[in-house]
Scaffold this motif. Structure first.
Motif, PDB file in Angstrom:
ATOM      1  N   UNK A 209      51.769  14.511  24.230  1.00  0.00           N
ATOM      2  CA  UNK A 209      50.870  15.138  25.201  1.00  0.00           C
ATOM      3  C   UNK A 209      49.465  14.545  25.087  1.00  0.00           C
ATOM      4  N   UNK A 210      48.957  14.450  23.860  1.00  0.00           N
ATOM      5  CA  UNK A 210      47.606  13.914  23.658  1.00  0.00           C
ATOM      6  C   UNK A 210      47.501  12.463  24.113  1.00  0.00           C
ATOM      7  N   UNK A 211      48.551  11.704  23.848  1.00  0.00           N
ATOM      8  CA  UNK A 211      48.563  10.290  24.263  1.00  0.00           C
ATOM      9  C   UNK A 211      48.525  10.195  25.795  1.00  0.00           C
ATOM     10  N   UNK A 212      49.325  11.035  26.462  1.00  0.00           N
ATOM     11  CA  UNK A 212      49.357  11.023  27.931  1.00  0.00           C
ATOM     12  C   UNK A 212      48.037  11.493  28.519  1.00  0.00           C
ATOM     13  N   UNK A 213      47.473  12.556  27.933  1.00  0.00           N
ATOM     14  CA  UNK A 213      46.202  13.094  28.431  1.00  0.00           C
ATOM     15  C   UNK A 213      45.107  12.035  28.357  1.00  0.00           C
ATOM     16  N   UNK A 214      45.170  11.205  27.305  1.00  0.00           N
ATOM     17  CA  UNK A 214      44.174  10.146  27.148  1.00  0.00           C
ATOM     18  C   UNK A 214      44.489   8.957  28.060  1.00  0.00           C
ATOM     19  N   UNK A 215      45.739   8.513  28.016  1.00  0.00           N
ATOM     20  CA  UNK A 215      46.136   7.312  28.759  1.00  0.00           C
ATOM     21  C   UNK A 215      46.058   7.510  30.269  1.00  0.00           C
TER      22      UNK A 215
ATOM     23  N   UNK B  73      42.561   9.630  34.144  1.00  0.00           N
ATOM     24  CA  UNK B  73      42.100   9.428  35.527  1.00  0.00           C
ATOM     25  C   UNK B  73      43.100   9.962  36.537  1.00  0.00           C
ATOM     26  N   UNK B  74      44.394   9.718  36.283  1.00  0.00           N
ATOM     27  CA  UNK B  74      45.433  10.198  37.200  1.00  0.00           C
ATOM     28  C   UNK B  74      45.500  11.725  37.210  1.00  0.00           C
ATOM     29  N   UNK B  75      45.442  12.335  36.013  1.00  0.00           N
ATOM     30  CA  UNK B  75      45.465  13.803  35.958  1.00  0.00           C
ATOM     31  C   UNK B  75      44.270  14.384  36.707  1.00  0.00           C
ATOM     32  N   UNK B  76      43.091  13.809  36.507  1.00  0.00           N
ATOM     33  CA  UNK B  76      41.890  14.305  37.194  1.00  0.00           C
ATOM     34  C   UNK B  76      42.024  14.110  38.702  1.00  0.00           C
ATOM     35  N   UNK B  77      42.542  12.952  39.103  1.00  0.00           N
ATOM     36  CA  UNK B  77      42.716  12.680  40.537  1.00  0.00           C
ATOM     37  C   UNK B  77      43.633  13.719  41.196  1.00  0.00           C
ATOM     38  N   UNK B  78      44.775  13.993  40.563  1.00  0.00           N
ATOM     39  CA  UNK B  78      45.737  14.930  41.158  1.00  0.00           C
ATOM     40  C   UNK B  78      45.262  16.378  41.097  1.00  0.00           C
ATOM     41  N   UNK B  79      44.627  16.761  39.992  1.00  0.00           N
ATOM     42  CA  UNK B  79      44.237  18.164  39.834  1.00  0.00           C
ATOM     43  C   UNK B  79      42.880  18.484  40.431  1.00  0.00           C
ATOM     44  N   UNK B  80      42.112  17.465  40.838  1.00  0.00           N
ATOM     45  CA  UNK B  80      40.817  17.754  41.463  1.00  0.00           C
ATOM     46  C   UNK B  80      41.029  18.236  42.893  1.00  0.00           C
ATOM     47  N   UNK B  81      42.215  18.043  43.414  1.00  0.00           N
ATOM     48  CA  UNK B  81      42.563  18.611  44.723  1.00  0.00           C
ATOM     49  C   UNK B  81      43.835  19.435  44.530  1.00  0.00           C
TER      50      UNK B  81
END
Length: 168
Positions: A122-128, A131-139
């Motif tokens: 999980x930590x590796x994915x959250x770091x790697x 940008x994608x997580x922020x892009x998807x969850x910002x909307x």
């Protein structure tokens, strides 16, 4: 064949971590007061010609999402591994309901190494993929789990084989 088994377990782990991460972020966002907003730092002209600050919901703000990605993997301790008897594929399920009452679904394995491996993944994915997580969850996106964990990152190539009962 043990290499293939190891690779498949690793793929299952990263897919499971991604899907759990999406679930946890979704839940955390749902807990934030929807009325709470933050200014983006950008302005538009108001009806009187003066500047009006552009706001976004706090739960969808980059600052909140970055902070969330830094701590959300702690929740992986509340998951366990479910191994399919026929395919020997692993999925990860929340065994500690958010209400706090312990529940062990049948056939789940709860072990310290499972949760620590899931947390590390999980930590590796959250770091790697920050940008994608922020892009998807910002909307407010539909079907984030499949978009992010299958199409965008390719972590869940075997998504067709995972149980669909956890879809929201």
């Amino acid at each position: 064949s043990s290499d293939i088994g190891l690779a498949r377990r690793s793929a299952d782990l990263y897919c499971g971590a991604c899907r759990a991460l999406v679930d946890e972020i979704d839940w955390e966002i749902s807990q934030v007061d929807p009325e709470k907003v933050v200014e983006t730092g950008a302005y538009v002209l108001g009806p009187d010609g003066g500047p009006v600050a552009i706001t976004v919901p706090y739960a969808r703000s980059e600052a909140f999402l970055i902070e969330l990605l830094e701590r959300v993997c702690e929740h992986m301790a509340e998951y366990s591994e479910l191994v399919d008897r026929d395919t020997h594929r692993s999925t990860y399920v929340r065994v500690l309901p958010r209400s706090g009452a312990q529940a062990h679904p049948p056939d789940t394995l709860v072990a310290g190494d499972i949760t620590s491996n899931l947390k590390r993944a999980c930590e590796k994915l959250a770091e790697e993929y920050e940008d994608e997580f922020i892009e998807y969850f910002s909307r407010d996106s539909d079907n984030v789990k499949n978009e992010l964990c299958s199409r965008r990152t390719d972590l869940c190539d075997h998504a067709l084989h995972t149980p669909q009962h956890d879809e929201l």
